[in-house]
Design a protein around this motif. Structure first.
Motif, PDB file in Angstrom:
ATOM      1  N   VAL A   1      49.402  44.891  44.522  1.00 40.89           N
ATOM      2  CA  VAL A   1      48.228  44.435  43.771  1.00 40.89           C
ATOM      3  C   VAL A   1      47.904  43.029  44.263  1.00 40.89           C
ATOM      4  O   VAL A   1      48.450  42.058  43.759  1.00 40.89           O
ATOM      5  N   PRO A   2      47.077  42.889  45.266  1.00 42.30           N
ATOM      6  CA  PRO A   2      46.753  41.549  45.758  1.00 42.30           C
ATOM      7  C   PRO A   2      45.939  40.788  44.711  1.00 42.30           C
ATOM      8  O   PRO A   2      45.379  41.396  43.803  1.00 42.30           O
TER       9      PRO A   2
ATOM     10  N   ALA B   1      48.753  42.191  32.250  1.00 42.90           N
ATOM     11  CA  ALA B   1      49.972  42.243  33.048  1.00 42.90           C
ATOM     12  C   ALA B   1      49.696  42.862  34.413  1.00 42.90           C
ATOM     13  O   ALA B   1      48.686  43.527  34.616  1.00 42.90           O
ATOM     14  N   VAL B   2      50.597  42.608  35.334  1.00 42.07           N
ATOM     15  CA  VAL B   2      50.538  43.275  36.621  1.00 42.07           C
ATOM     16  C   VAL B   2      51.926  43.858  36.897  1.00 42.07           C
ATOM     17  O   VAL B   2      52.935  43.190  36.698  1.00 42.07           O
ATOM     18  N   VAL B   3      51.962  45.098  37.285  1.00 36.68           N
ATOM     19  CA  VAL B   3      53.219  45.729  37.664  1.00 36.68           C
ATOM     20  C   VAL B   3      53.077  46.244  39.085  1.00 36.68           C
ATOM     21  O   VAL B   3      52.110  46.933  39.410  1.00 36.68           O
TER      22      VAL B   3
ATOM     23  N   GLY C   1      51.832  51.397  42.305  1.00 40.02           N
ATOM     24  CA  GLY C   1      53.019  51.535  43.130  1.00 40.02           C
ATOM     25  C   GLY C   1      52.626  51.986  44.514  1.00 40.02           C
ATOM     26  O   GLY C   1      51.570  52.589  44.705  1.00 40.02           O
ATOM     27  N   ILE C   2      53.476  51.686  45.465  1.00 41.37           N
ATOM     28  CA  ILE C   2      53.213  52.195  46.798  1.00 41.37           C
ATOM     29  C   ILE C   2      54.441  52.952  47.293  1.00 41.37           C
ATOM     30  O   ILE C   2      55.562  52.461  47.216  1.00 41.37           O
TER      31      ILE C   2
ATOM     32  N   TYR D   1      39.532  41.498  38.456  1.00 41.29           N
ATOM     33  CA  TYR D   1      39.392  40.310  37.615  1.00 41.29           C
ATOM     34  C   TYR D   1      40.697  39.949  36.905  1.00 41.29           C
ATOM     35  O   TYR D   1      41.160  38.810  36.957  1.00 41.29           O
ATOM     36  N   PHE D   2      41.305  40.954  36.256  1.00 46.53           N
ATOM     37  CA  PHE D   2      42.479  40.654  35.445  1.00 46.53           C
ATOM     38  C   PHE D   2      43.719  40.441  36.303  1.00 46.53           C
ATOM     39  O   PHE D   2      44.608  39.673  35.948  1.00 46.53           O
ATOM     40  N   ALA D   3      43.764  41.109  37.457  1.00 49.50           N
ATOM     41  CA  ALA D   3      44.887  40.897  38.369  1.00 49.50           C
ATOM     42  C   ALA D   3      44.816  39.489  38.930  1.00 49.50           C
ATOM     43  O   ALA D   3      45.838  38.818  39.105  1.00 49.50           O
TER      44      ALA D   3
END
Lengths: 440, 481
Positions: free
Chosen positions: B173-174, B252-254, B291-292, B179-181
């Motif tokens: 997640v670059p 949040a970012v996961v 996820g990657i 916006y939220f990231a």
């Protein structure tokens, strides 16, 4: 032909052309609607792929060429032979021939019709109160730029009025021919179809090119299906592979009306169909069928909306597509069930076959449900031809190409089988086979 | 079955029981967001220069963005200058045992039924408990350490494993993602970090509990999980939040990274405070999870049970980059009263023979709106990609809405993509069948809804499945007419 200028294809250029299309002989109310539509088009502007509704269709290629808006020509400039080949063979229908958007009455074929039935060019019906009452009432041009553009530019099209309790035995065929031999041509066909209470009618609308030059067709059809009427509506798009078409259809259904719509796209460089059903009566039945057979660099986008506003209605949708070479197919089906539309049954299915790695398809089936007592479902599949079926045919000595064509034909037949007019069905199957032999 | 019925009765008419405010001093930054705040957060956490730079880049990018408005949700505009971006319980000396933990905090956990002590002893779950923004206690670290597993708070990871963090932070997640990231990347306070080394199968379920505690604190968690070649990890995330009247923002970012043959199973039970019956208060949950599957034969599985939050905006996705990789998404989203959920998944097929499965169950009651929005994209090179999606919606009232917006983009002819969706209410015949066998209507609905969700609950680890059923019951309370 006009000389190309830098302003080609801009909104301003189109507005100029809209303004030039205002006819002094048209009645005041008609021109007023037109002027208002010009303003609305000016506000809306052309859509871009940044808009969700146009995310997968870029209209820029349409705006590149410079088009001329053709003038009405005298009917004796055309020969019967030239036009007859576009008639559906053996089809005993009332045929209205529109050449570059203008009705050619001398070349049309009018059957004897029951009293009160009107099948005519809108330009001849400007002063008919029935026309005035319904014109530009069904389609909403406040949101969709091409609806506004059509209303702003229109000069002719068909007005069909079926009175109460009348059954029209033969189908009505609205034949739109585009002749762009004098340069890139743009037309704005406009149809208004009123099926009054308890009437029954079959309407076929077809679009063809008379040569291989570029054309742009921005069509709009408004249909009002009144109480208990039964209406079958077929749209066949078979223009040349350099043509652009944006086709808006707005259908309003009243109580217990049964409407079936079939959209078959066989050719065209870029085709976008917006088919909107507004169900405003109880107990309606709605069928939507679609088929698109694409090859080369074709792009076909079908947007459908079924808006259930009242209870106890049923809708059923089936769209099928076959994409070959570098073609792109888009399907966006939206079913809306409003708060009061209890006991709605709505089904939607979209099936696609990709025959090459360069072909694309995007499917966006959507359900928006605000009522609880409903049964709604949608399904979308994308895949390739059944390998086992292919093997079965080939093991019996049928070539790969032939076997593929057979399977594609069978896949397409699901939709063509829904056509209730035998002669039209045979003609379509023939066209499909021809296309399969040609491209597949 | 009796236990389920008891459960339903037990929770009927009960208010949101996890709503309480713990009272310990927090060390908060002034409200508002500026470059200084970003620097303040970074300094407070003693971060290296590169991370500060990274945050600032994200912050500057965020300034250029506009809040997205395409989702099917409505809320009053958020004033980002009204939010306190950093709040941490007062720093204490390094803790060696549970005795040293603030007793008040232990009591909080006890109320939630996740006593560290008990968890440690009985269930073998390592808990990285996050209260507000700083990780307070990490258990089992030593035990996991023997296997080479790193499971610690994000700030510890920055201190002790900067190389890993630097390599993977923002790789899925670059900060330019949305916006939220971008906001999260600029101001993230803490979170969990997990690394499973090559060939290691993590012997226990890793789990973390998030709680929003100090008033007016947006929580900006950042979770990073890396499963190295041939490893396996199951990670659990559970959320409860105290009752509060102002809307709180949670962004949040996961990020999950699965290398060759690596597997990650990520389960979430989310029941942030949903607001009261009139739709006042509640959490805005705007989360970016992705996820990657970077290596061959890797697998990422998301399971989520979303019952809380006033607004949920969340699309856990998987990028299927490695050949033969698998992505899964199982979701139950329940909305009641005035809740709004716009949730779904993104499956991006890039590698050959990649497979994805999407099972989404939406349940809406009251005046809530529940949308599924999902993208399945088959890239041109993704030969033999396979996707199956099923999105069912259940309506429990006549004032709620259920919506489905799937996007299927197929660019490869060998791909097989299937999507199915249905919307219906609980069948009258089904209820009648239960009634005639002496089961009350309310119990019957509970029964039917539970059965409807079973497919997803089965994917959850045991202890979560129990909690999920409880939450479902709480959320549906009052929606059965």
């Amino acid at each position: 032909m006009n000389t190309a200028t830098e302003t080609a294809g801009t909104k301003e250029k189109f507005i100029q052309q809209c303004e030039a299309s205002i006819l002094a002989e048209a009645p005041f109310y008609f021109n007023k609607i037109k002027k208002e539509a010009i303003q609305r088009f000016d506000q809306l502007g052309f859509p871009t792929t940044k808009m969700e509704y146009w995310k997968y269709t870029n209209i820029q290629p349409i705006l590149k060429p410079v088009y001329r808006m053709p003038e009405r020509i005298a009917s004796d400039k055309l020969t019967k032979e030239e036009l007859n080949k576009y008639f559906i063979a053996g089809f005993d229908a009332t045929v209205l021939v529109f050449y570059n958007g203008y009705l050619m009455k001398e070349h049309s074929h009018l059957n004897k019709l029951p009293d009160g039935v009107i099948i005519d060019a809108i330009s001849n019906q400007f002063n008919n109160p029935l026309f005035q009452q319904h014109y530009a009432q069904i389609a909403d041009d406040t949101k969709e730029a091409f609806t506004a553009l059509n209303t702003a530019s229109v000069n002719d099209g068909a007005f069909v009025f079926i009175p109460e309790n009348v059954i029209i035995p033969q189908a009505i065929h609205l034949l739109y021919l585009t002749d762009s031999s004098d340069g890139n041509t743009m037309t704005f066909p406009r149809n208004l179809i009123i099926a009054s209470k308890s009437s029954q009618v079959q309407i076929v609308e077809s679009y063809h090119s008379m040569n291989t030059n570029i054309s742009f067709t921005n069509a709009l059809t408004e249909i009002l299906a009144e109480e208990n009427c039964n209406l079958d509506y077929y749209k066949i798009q078979d223009e040349n592979n350099a043509s652009f078409q944006i086709n808006n259809t707005q259908i309003k259904q009243e109580k217990n009306a049964v409407v079936s719509s079939t959209t078959i796209t066989l050719d065209g460089a870029l085709v976008r169909n917006n088919l909107n059903f507004l169900i405003q009566g109880e107990g309606c039945e709605t069928h939507l069928y679609g088929l698109y057979l694409l090859n080369g660099k074709q792009h076909v986008d079908n947007h459908t909306l079924v808006d259930h506003a009242l209870p106890r209605c049923m809708s059923n949708e089936l769209y099928k597509g076959i994409m070959k070479e570098q073609s792109t197919g888009v399907f966006n089906g939206r079913i809306m069930v409003r708060k009061d539309a209890q006991k709605t049954n709505a089904f939607q299915s979209n099936k696609n076959i990709l025959l090459s790695d360069d072909a694309h398809v995007t499917a966006k089936p959507q359900l928006e449900i605000f009522a609880d007592d409903v049964k709604c479902s949608h399904g979308a599949t994308t895949g390739q031809l059944d390998q086992e079926a292919l093997f079965y045919l080939r093991s019996r000595g049928i070539t790969k190409e032939k076997a593929q064509a057979l399977l594609v034909h069978a896949f397409a037949s699901d939709v063509v089988d829904k056509v209730k007019i035998d002669k039209l069905k045979i003609n379509l199957l023939h066209l499909i086979s021809e296309q399969l032999n040609h491209h597949f | 079955m009796t236990s389920e019925q008891e459960l339903l009765e037990q929770v009927a008419n009960s208010e949101y029981k996890y709503g309480f405010v713990s009272d310990f001093e927090s060390d908060a930054a002034p409200a508002g967001l500026s470059e200084d705040i970003v620097r303040f957060i970074s300094a407070k956490k003693e971060e290296p220069e590169w991370l500060l730079e990274w945050r600032l880049r994200a912050y500057r990018h965020w300034l250029t963005l506009e809040e997205p408005n395409w989702a099917n949700i409505h809320h009053p505009p958020i004033n980002y200058q009204d939010i306190i971006y950093y709040s941490a319980p007062k720093a204490k000396k390094v803790l060696n045992s549970l005795d040293e933990v603030d007793p008040e905090m232990l009591a909080t956990f006890a109320k939630l039924g996740i006593s560290l002590e008990e968890q440690k002893r009985l269930t073998g779950v390592a808990v990285d408990a996050v209260i507000d923004s700083v990780s307070v206690k990490t258990t089992f670290t030593a035990k996991l350490g023997e296997l080479g597993i790193i499971f610690c708070s994000f700030s510890d990871a920055v201190k002790h494993h900067p190389k890993l963090v630097r390599e993977y932070l923002g790789s899925v997640v670059p900060h330019t993602d949305n916006y939220f990231a971008a906001l999260n990347s600029a101001v993230f306070s803490d979170g969990s970090f997990c690394y499973i080394p090559k060939g290691v199968r993590c012997p226990m379920e890793l789990s973390t509990y998030f709680r929003i505690n100090a008033a007016n604190t947006g929580q900006f968690e950042r979770t990073l999980i890396i499963a190295d070649e041939g490893s396996y990890v199951s990670y659990l995330e559970g959320c409860t939040a105290p009752m509060r009247d102002e809307n709180q923002l949670h962004a949040a970012v996961v990020e999950l990274i699965a290398l060759e043959n690596g597997q990650i199973k990520y389960s979430t039970v989310q029941n942030w405070y949903p607001g009261n019956k009139e739709g006042i208060g509640g959490i805005y949950n705007f989360v970016t999870k992705r996820g990657i599957c970077a290596g061959k034969n890797s697998k990422i599985s998301w399971t989520q049970v979303e019952t809380g939050s006033a607004i949920t905006w969340k699309y856990p996705g998987v990028i299927l980059k490695g050949d033969n990789s698998i992505g899964e998404f199982y979701s139950v989203a329940v909305t009641n009263n005035y809740q709004q959920a716009d949730t779904g998944t993104k499956m991006i097929h890039i590698g050959k023979n990649t497979k994805s499965t999407i099972i989404s169950k939406g349940i809406s009651g009251g005046k809530s709106q529940n949308s599924y929005r999902g993208l399945v994209k088959i890239n041109k090179k993704a030969t033999n990609a396979r996707n199956f999606s099923q999105c069912d919606s259940l309506l429990l009232g006549d004032k709620c809405g259920a919506h489905t917006f799937p996007y299927l983009e197929v660019n490869n002819s060998s791909a097989v993509v299937e999507h199915e969706a249905t919307t219906s209410k609980v069948g009258e015949d089904q209820i009648f069948y239960c009634n005639q066998r002496g089961i009350s209507t309310e119990d019957a609905v509970g029964l039917i809804v539970n059965g409807y969700c079973k497919e997803v609950f089965n994917q959850l680890p045991m202890e979560f499945a129990v909690e999920a059923q409880k939450l479902l019951a709480i959320s549906l309370e009052g929606s059965v007419g």
